[in-house]
Design a protein around this motif. Structure first.
Motif, short mmCIF file in Angstrom:
data_model
loop_
_atom_site.label_atom_id
_atom_site.label_comp_id
_atom_site.label_asym_id
_atom_site.label_seq_id
_atom_site.Cartn_x
_atom_site.Cartn_y
_atom_site.Cartn_z
N SER A 60 -2.62 -51.61 -11.47
CA SER A 60 -2.04 -50.29 -11.70
C SER A 60 -2.09 -49.49 -10.41
O SER A 60 -2.85 -49.79 -9.51
CB SER A 60 -2.79 -49.56 -12.82
OG SER A 60 -4.11 -49.32 -12.42
N GLY A 61 -1.25 -48.49 -10.37
CA GLY A 61 -1.18 -47.61 -9.21
C GLY A 61 -0.01 -46.67 -9.38
O GLY A 61 0.80 -46.81 -10.30
N LYS A 62 0.08 -45.74 -8.49
CA LYS A 62 1.20 -44.79 -8.50
C LYS A 62 2.27 -45.32 -7.56
O LYS A 62 2.01 -45.53 -6.37
CB LYS A 62 0.73 -43.42 -8.05
CG LYS A 62 -0.29 -42.81 -8.99
CD LYS A 62 -0.84 -41.51 -8.44
CE LYS A 62 -1.96 -41.02 -9.33
NZ LYS A 62 -2.72 -39.94 -8.71
N LEU A 63 3.48 -45.53 -8.09
CA LEU A 63 4.57 -46.06 -7.29
C LEU A 63 5.00 -45.01 -6.26
O LEU A 63 5.45 -43.93 -6.61
CB LEU A 63 5.75 -46.45 -8.19
CG LEU A 63 6.93 -47.10 -7.50
CD1 LEU A 63 6.52 -48.41 -6.83
CD2 LEU A 63 8.04 -47.35 -8.51
N SER A 64 4.83 -45.35 -5.00
CA SER A 64 5.18 -44.44 -3.92
C SER A 64 6.63 -44.65 -3.50
O SER A 64 7.42 -43.71 -3.47
CB SER A 64 4.24 -44.67 -2.74
OG SER A 64 4.63 -43.91 -1.62
N THR A 65 6.98 -45.90 -3.15
CA THR A 65 8.35 -46.24 -2.78
C THR A 65 8.67 -47.63 -3.29
O THR A 65 7.78 -48.44 -3.52
CB THR A 65 8.57 -46.21 -1.25
OG1 THR A 65 7.69 -47.15 -0.64
CG2 THR A 65 8.33 -44.84 -0.67
N TYR A 66 9.96 -47.89 -3.44
CA TYR A 66 10.40 -49.22 -3.81
C TYR A 66 11.76 -49.50 -3.17
O TYR A 66 12.49 -48.59 -2.82
CB TYR A 66 10.49 -49.39 -5.34
CG TYR A 66 11.51 -48.52 -6.00
CD1 TYR A 66 12.79 -48.97 -6.24
CD2 TYR A 66 11.19 -47.22 -6.39
CE1 TYR A 66 13.74 -48.17 -6.86
CE2 TYR A 66 12.12 -46.40 -7.01
CZ TYR A 66 13.40 -46.89 -7.24
OH TYR A 66 14.32 -46.09 -7.84
N ASP A 103 -6.39 -47.56 -1.38
CA ASP A 103 -5.60 -46.34 -1.32
C ASP A 103 -4.10 -46.64 -1.34
O ASP A 103 -3.31 -45.92 -1.95
CB ASP A 103 -5.93 -45.54 -0.07
CG ASP A 103 -7.35 -45.00 -0.09
OD1 ASP A 103 -7.89 -44.81 -1.19
OD2 ASP A 103 -7.91 -44.77 0.99
N LYS A 104 -3.71 -47.75 -0.67
CA LYS A 104 -2.29 -48.07 -0.56
C LYS A 104 -2.12 -49.58 -0.47
O LYS A 104 -2.85 -50.25 0.26
CB LYS A 104 -1.73 -47.40 0.70
CG LYS A 104 -0.26 -47.55 0.90
CD LYS A 104 0.15 -46.76 2.15
CE LYS A 104 1.60 -46.95 2.50
NZ LYS A 104 1.96 -46.26 3.73
N VAL A 105 -1.15 -50.12 -1.22
CA VAL A 105 -0.87 -51.55 -1.21
C VAL A 105 0.64 -51.77 -1.16
O VAL A 105 1.39 -51.05 -1.82
CB VAL A 105 -1.45 -52.23 -2.47
CG1 VAL A 105 -0.97 -53.66 -2.61
CG2 VAL A 105 -2.96 -52.21 -2.44
N LYS A 106 1.06 -52.76 -0.38
CA LYS A 106 2.48 -53.13 -0.31
C LYS A 106 2.63 -54.50 -0.97
O LYS A 106 1.94 -55.45 -0.62
CB LYS A 106 2.94 -53.19 1.14
CG LYS A 106 4.39 -53.55 1.31
CD LYS A 106 4.75 -53.53 2.79
CE LYS A 106 6.21 -53.81 3.02
NZ LYS A 106 6.52 -53.78 4.46
N ILE A 107 3.55 -54.59 -1.94
CA ILE A 107 3.81 -55.84 -2.64
C ILE A 107 5.24 -56.27 -2.34
O ILE A 107 6.17 -55.49 -2.47
CB ILE A 107 3.63 -55.66 -4.17
CG1 ILE A 107 2.19 -55.27 -4.49
CG2 ILE A 107 4.03 -56.94 -4.90
CD1 ILE A 107 1.97 -54.92 -5.94
N VAL A 108 5.39 -57.52 -1.92
CA VAL A 108 6.71 -58.09 -1.68
C VAL A 108 6.88 -59.23 -2.68
O VAL A 108 6.07 -60.15 -2.72
CB VAL A 108 6.85 -58.62 -0.24
CG1 VAL A 108 8.22 -59.23 -0.02
CG2 VAL A 108 6.59 -57.51 0.76
#
Length: 118
Positions: A60-66, A103-108
């Motif tokens: 879970s997390g808050k979607l920042s950008t996609y 704090d921040k994660v990038k998923i590809v």
């Protein structure tokens, strides 16, 4: 299945590339042969992860950008945390190997069955 080059940035991929560059500089390998080795690495790692990894987790997390481009999703999540839904079914006295919150994660993510390599 498309063979993405994402895993070349892992420790294993970087080490392989460094070794190939060293072999090229020593004259032990041609650029073309090194390219074939990297292509085989891409194919093998994608196949291994597709066939051997079947663990499910919840995050879970808050979607920042996609972004969705060339059949590849890129998601940036803030206040990221991971939960293993099967953890409660197993022995709760055993030590847990938990992924710490970030704090921040990038998923590809890409669909290897229908996507094409760019």
């Amino acid at each position: 299945m498309a063979n993405y080059q994402l895993y070349r940035n892992t420790t294993l991929g970087v080490t392989l590339q460094d070794t190939l560059e060293e072999m090229i500089s020593q004259g032990a390998l041609t650029d073309q042969a090194a390219g074939k080795v990297l292509s085989e690495f891409d194919r093998s790692i994608n196949l291994a992860l597709d066939k051997r990894i079947n663990k499910k987790i919840q995050f879970s997390g808050k979607l920042s950008t996609y972004r969705f481009c060339d059949n590849v999703w890129t998601l940036v999540l803030k206040d990221f945390s991971v939960k293993d839904p099967n953890q409660s079914q197993h022995n709760t006295t055993a030590p847990t190997s938990q992924i710490p919150p970030a704090d921040k994660v990038k998923i590809v993510a890409c669909d290897g069955k229908s996507a094409t390599q760019a």
